[in-house]
Write a protein that holds these residues in place. Structure first.
Motif, PDB file in Angstrom:
ATOM      1  N   PRO A  66       1.091  -1.341   0.018  1.00 32.33           N
ATOM      2  CA  PRO A  66      -0.012  -0.083   0.110  1.00 32.33           C
ATOM      3  C   PRO A  66       0.966   1.211   0.025  1.00 32.33           C
ATOM      4  O   PRO A  66       2.061   1.119   0.432  1.00 32.33           O
ATOM      5  CB  PRO A  66      -0.885   0.070   1.432  1.00 32.33           C
ATOM      6  CG  PRO A  66       0.171  -0.950   2.185  1.00 32.33           C
ATOM      7  CD  PRO A  66       0.659  -1.966   1.038  1.00 32.33           C
ATOM      8  N   PRO A  67       0.349   2.304  -0.561  1.00 29.86           N
ATOM      9  CA  PRO A  67       1.136   3.780  -0.485  1.00 29.86           C
ATOM     10  C   PRO A  67       1.401   3.953   0.679  1.00 29.86           C
ATOM     11  O   PRO A  67       0.541   3.784   1.694  1.00 29.86           O
ATOM     12  CB  PRO A  67       0.469   4.605  -1.273  1.00 29.86           C
ATOM     13  CG  PRO A  67      -1.063   4.020  -1.416  1.00 29.86           C
ATOM     14  CD  PRO A  67      -1.182   2.346  -1.166  1.00 29.86           C
ATOM     15  N   PRO A  68       2.552   4.858   1.302  1.00 28.02           N
ATOM     16  CA  PRO A  68       2.913   5.389   2.454  1.00 28.02           C
ATOM     17  C   PRO A  68       2.012   6.441   2.853  1.00 28.02           C
ATOM     18  O   PRO A  68       1.148   7.145   1.953  1.00 28.02           O
ATOM     19  CB  PRO A  68       4.307   5.667   2.271  1.00 28.02           C
ATOM     20  CG  PRO A  68       4.577   5.979   0.932  1.00 28.02           C
ATOM     21  CD  PRO A  68       3.568   5.062   0.016  1.00 28.02           C
ATOM     22  N   SER A  69       2.115   6.936   3.995  1.00 28.96           N
ATOM     23  CA  SER A  69       1.209   7.999   4.320  1.00 28.96           C
ATOM     24  C   SER A  69       2.294   9.184   4.247  1.00 28.96           C
ATOM     25  O   SER A  69       3.302   9.115   4.851  1.00 28.96           O
ATOM     26  CB  SER A  69       0.837   8.038   5.815  1.00 28.96           C
ATOM     27  OG  SER A  69      -0.085   6.792   5.817  1.00 28.96           O
ATOM     28  N   LEU A  70       1.875  10.376   3.761  1.00 24.30           N
ATOM     29  CA  LEU A  70       2.516  11.640   3.767  1.00 24.30           C
ATOM     30  C   LEU A  70       2.628  12.150   5.374  1.00 24.30           C
ATOM     31  O   LEU A  70       1.613  12.717   5.961  1.00 24.30           O
ATOM     32  CB  LEU A  70       2.033  12.584   2.955  1.00 24.30           C
ATOM     33  CG  LEU A  70       2.312  12.340   1.402  1.00 24.30           C
ATOM     34  CD1 LEU A  70       1.532  13.344   0.372  1.00 24.30           C
ATOM     35  CD2 LEU A  70       3.865  12.495   1.028  1.00 24.30           C
ATOM     36  N   LEU A  71       3.937  12.783   5.429  1.00 23.60           N
ATOM     37  CA  LEU A  71       4.144  13.331   6.908  1.00 23.60           C
ATOM     38  C   LEU A  71       4.325  14.904   6.900  1.00 23.60           C
ATOM     39  O   LEU A  71       4.060  15.810   7.721  1.00 23.60           O
ATOM     40  CB  LEU A  71       5.043  12.698   7.758  1.00 23.60           C
ATOM     41  CG  LEU A  71       4.952  11.143   8.069  1.00 23.60           C
ATOM     42  CD1 LEU A  71       5.820  10.611   8.905  1.00 23.60           C
ATOM     43  CD2 LEU A  71       3.466  11.044   8.720  1.00 23.60           C
ATOM     44  N   HIS A  72       4.966  15.150   5.507  1.00 23.92           N
ATOM     45  CA  HIS A  72       5.342  16.624   5.294  1.00 23.92           C
ATOM     46  C   HIS A  72       5.548  16.682   3.924  1.00 23.92           C
ATOM     47  O   HIS A  72       6.256  15.734   3.289  1.00 23.92           O
ATOM     48  CB  HIS A  72       6.782  16.885   6.248  1.00 23.92           C
ATOM     49  CG  HIS A  72       6.978  18.360   6.235  1.00 23.92           C
ATOM     50  ND1 HIS A  72       8.131  18.940   5.285  1.00 23.92           N
ATOM     51  CD2 HIS A  72       6.408  19.229   6.893  1.00 23.92           C
ATOM     52  CE1 HIS A  72       8.042  20.107   5.427  1.00 23.92           C
ATOM     53  NE2 HIS A  72       7.315  20.343   6.298  1.00 23.92           N
ATOM     54  N   ASN A 412      -1.097  12.160  -8.721  1.00 24.39           N
ATOM     55  CA  ASN A 412      -1.160  11.676  -7.249  1.00 24.39           C
ATOM     56  C   ASN A 412       0.270  11.139  -7.040  1.00 24.39           C
ATOM     57  O   ASN A 412       0.735  10.172  -7.742  1.00 24.39           O
ATOM     58  CB  ASN A 412      -2.052  10.568  -7.339  1.00 24.39           C
ATOM     59  CG  ASN A 412      -2.263  10.073  -5.793  1.00 24.39           C
ATOM     60  OD1 ASN A 412      -1.040  10.192  -5.085  1.00 24.39           O
ATOM     61  ND2 ASN A 412      -3.468   9.603  -5.311  1.00 24.39           N
ATOM     62  N   ILE A 413       1.054  11.829  -6.256  1.00 20.20           N
ATOM     63  CA  ILE A 413       2.381  11.719  -6.050  1.00 20.20           C
ATOM     64  C   ILE A 413       2.659   9.940  -5.471  1.00 20.20           C
ATOM     65  O   ILE A 413       3.712   9.739  -5.675  1.00 20.20           O
ATOM     66  CB  ILE A 413       3.179  12.604  -5.335  1.00 20.20           C
ATOM     67  CG1 ILE A 413       2.630  12.715  -3.849  1.00 20.20           C
ATOM     68  CG2 ILE A 413       2.934  14.013  -6.030  1.00 20.20           C
ATOM     69  CD1 ILE A 413       3.411  13.650  -3.097  1.00 20.20           C
ATOM     70  N   LEU A 414       1.544   9.796  -4.675  1.00 18.29           N
ATOM     71  CA  LEU A 414       1.675   8.265  -3.999  1.00 18.29           C
ATOM     72  C   LEU A 414       1.267   7.125  -4.890  1.00 18.29           C
ATOM     73  O   LEU A 414       1.623   5.949  -4.512  1.00 18.29           O
ATOM     74  CB  LEU A 414       0.907   8.447  -2.804  1.00 18.29           C
ATOM     75  CG  LEU A 414       1.372   9.473  -1.855  1.00 18.29           C
ATOM     76  CD1 LEU A 414       0.503   9.375  -0.536  1.00 18.29           C
ATOM     77  CD2 LEU A 414       2.872   9.436  -1.186  1.00 18.29           C
ATOM     78  N   LYS A 415       0.652   7.378  -6.197  1.00 17.05           N
ATOM     79  CA  LYS A 415       0.124   6.342  -7.113  1.00 17.05           C
ATOM     80  C   LYS A 415       1.390   6.129  -7.936  1.00 17.05           C
ATOM     81  O   LYS A 415       1.636   7.176  -8.697  1.00 17.05           O
ATOM     82  CB  LYS A 415      -0.999   6.902  -7.616  1.00 17.05           C
ATOM     83  CG  LYS A 415      -1.599   5.694  -8.590  1.00 17.05           C
ATOM     84  CD  LYS A 415      -3.012   6.043  -9.002  1.00 17.05           C
ATOM     85  CE  LYS A 415      -3.707   5.254 -10.199  1.00 17.05           C
ATOM     86  NZ  LYS A 415      -4.934   5.533 -10.790  1.00 17.05           N
ATOM     87  N   PRO A 416       1.848   5.029  -8.251  1.00 20.08           N
ATOM     88  CA  PRO A 416       2.756   4.514  -9.047  1.00 20.08           C
ATOM     89  C   PRO A 416       2.053   4.579 -10.473  1.00 20.08           C
ATOM     90  O   PRO A 416       1.057   4.362 -10.826  1.00 20.08           O
ATOM     91  CB  PRO A 416       3.156   3.085  -8.710  1.00 20.08           C
ATOM     92  CG  PRO A 416       2.047   2.530  -8.062  1.00 20.08           C
ATOM     93  CD  PRO A 416       1.304   3.804  -7.186  1.00 20.08           C
ATOM     94  N   GLU A 417       3.036   5.176 -11.436  1.00 21.73           N
ATOM     95  CA  GLU A 417       2.709   5.424 -12.652  1.00 21.73           C
ATOM     96  C   GLU A 417       3.459   4.208 -13.621  1.00 21.73           C
ATOM     97  O   GLU A 417       4.671   3.890 -13.351  1.00 21.73           O
ATOM     98  CB  GLU A 417       3.000   6.615 -13.214  1.00 21.73           C
ATOM     99  CG  GLU A 417       2.132   7.696 -12.444  1.00 21.73           C
ATOM    100  CD  GLU A 417       2.169   9.153 -13.034  1.00 21.73           C
ATOM    101  OE1 GLU A 417       3.164   9.370 -13.969  1.00 21.73           O
ATOM    102  OE2 GLU A 417       1.529  10.038 -12.725  1.00 21.73           O
TER     103      GLU A 417
END
Length: 422
Positions: A66-72, A412-417
């Protein structure tokens, strides 16, 4: 008090992670040739961490984690790149064209803050999340060319923020700011502030001058340090607590917002003079970010109301005295320099101030309540918007017509392309 540690504390993970996708020097980043960093003498060699078993980019969707969670999220100094700190490491992206440059993953250990130094190989890392990779009271100096940490700074309190210049490291804790020489990590200045849980601090980036802005010791106050002139300026910017502020790259202009979030004020940092005041809206809002364009012609603002505003500025950081005169003579706005502006700020009548307000030229509407950070793009009249939900927007505004900005790109920067040939 800050201390320079010789090695990482034993209970914490090894500062040399397994890198993803590989540990080779990154071709998209350039070793910093502008300074000599000799941190290796400060730290003994660290044993290599055992290799972790990450899925390769070619892994099937069914097996992908699963994609990680953004912290900053934070932009670099010229706003051409940005860094994403996650609960599993960090990632570095190019803004235009958008692409992920590289990522470093730490087997489930989080990074709470990543600070870039333009586009070079040196970064500052602070641990974060439920399982921090490093202690939250340490700043780790990471050399991505070597793929490891080469130094660290330890503090008695949790680190709230880090700012980098080519010659300085600035570290923010709850009620103090520490300024270090970059080349030898020597402490050169300490500044007492009011409680600063957001880690608010801004530094100029021109090599021939160093200007630092931080909260003062009183509510609504900004302290401005001009290191070249050895001068300190205190600005009473707002009646309420400071929520956000930003400097131009040359440090000549300062934009501020209070916790009320209705008005944005622009000051000359040399004299502390109020040059202009613009209105975001009539209702209170939490201001998340302020950003000047490279020419100081425009100011972008994001808030919890979900609208990104772009304001036209009457001042120019390259020649503030000339622009200040033009702003005073050519504008019928209620904010003018010197004593008249101060008397106006103290005026309590709401309706006259509201009707004479300067409003934004362009807007872009997003989801209300989400946290967004803004910057100006490399292309003319473009704005980059980063969301803590993983969203990346590139928009364009029309300076003449104004109104709603045109969306040029969304990712979406967390979604692999899918991989594409270069």
């Amino acid at each position: 008090m800050a201390t320079l540690s010789a090695c990482a504390s034993p209970p914490w993970p090894n500062p040399n992670p397994t890198t993803t996708p590989n540990s080779n020097p990154n071709p998209n980043f350039h070793p910093d040739q502008s300074q000599t960093l000799d941190f290796d003498s400060l730290m003994p060699p660290q044993p290599e961490s055992p290799p972790s078993h990450h899925h390769s980019p070619a892994a099937s969707p069914e097996s992908s984690p699963p994609p990680p969670s953004l912290l900053h999220l934070s932009f670099n100094q010229d706003q051409a790149c940005f860094a994403a700190a996650t609960d599993n490491g960090f990632r570095i992206y190019n803004c235009d064209p958008f692409r992920e440059l590289f990522r470093r993953e730490f087997d489930g250990s989080g990074i709470g803050h990543v600070e870039m130094l333009f586009r070079c190989n040196i970064l500052a890392l602070v641990g974060g999340g439920s399982h921090p990779q490093y202690p939250p009271n340490k700043v780790m100096i990471w050399d991505d060319h070597q793929g490891r940490c080469i130094g660290e700074l330890s503090f008695r309190a949790a680190v709230r923020g880090v700012r980098l210049r080519r010659d300085r490291i600035v570290v923010v804790v709850e009620q103090k700011i520490f300024v270090y020489n970059f080349v030898d990590l020597k402490l050169v200045h300490q500044i007492e502030t009011v409680a600063n849980p957001k880690g608010l601090c801004a530094v100029s980036q021109l090599s021939d001058s160093l200007v630092l802005a931080c909260p003062g010791l009183h509510k609504g106050q900004i302290r401005i340090e001009h290191y070249a002139q050895k001068k300190t300026k205190l600005v009473s910017a707002h009646d309420s607590r400071i929520a956000c502020f930003a400097l131009t790259l040359d440090g000549q202009l300062l934009a501020t917002a209070s916790t009320k979030g209705t008005l944005i004020r622009i000051f000359d940092t040399d004299h502390g003079t109020l040059l202009q005041e613009v209105r975001r809206g009539a209702n209170a809002a939490e201001i998340y970010s302020l950003a000047f364009s490279s020419t100081a012609q425009w100011l972008a603002v994001s808030s919890d109301k979900g609208t990104v505003h772009v304001f036209s500025l009457k001042v120019n950081s390259s020649n503030p005295e000339q622009e200040k005169s033009q702003s005073s003579s050519n504008s019928d706005a209620t904010i003018t320099p010197s004593n008249s502006s101060r008397s106006f700020i103290k005026f309590k009548g709401v309706l006259p101030k509201y009707f004479n307000s300067e409003w934004s030229v362009a807007q872009f509407h997003l989801q209300e309540g989400s946290h967004y950070t803004v910057a100006f793009g490399l292309q003319k009249n473009t704005v980059i918007i980063l969301g803590m939900d993983g969203s990346f927007y590139r928009c364009q505004f029309d300076p003449g017509r104004g109104g709603e900005m045109t969306q040029l790109e969304y990712r979406n920067i967390l979604k692999p392309e899918p991989e594409t040939a270069l």
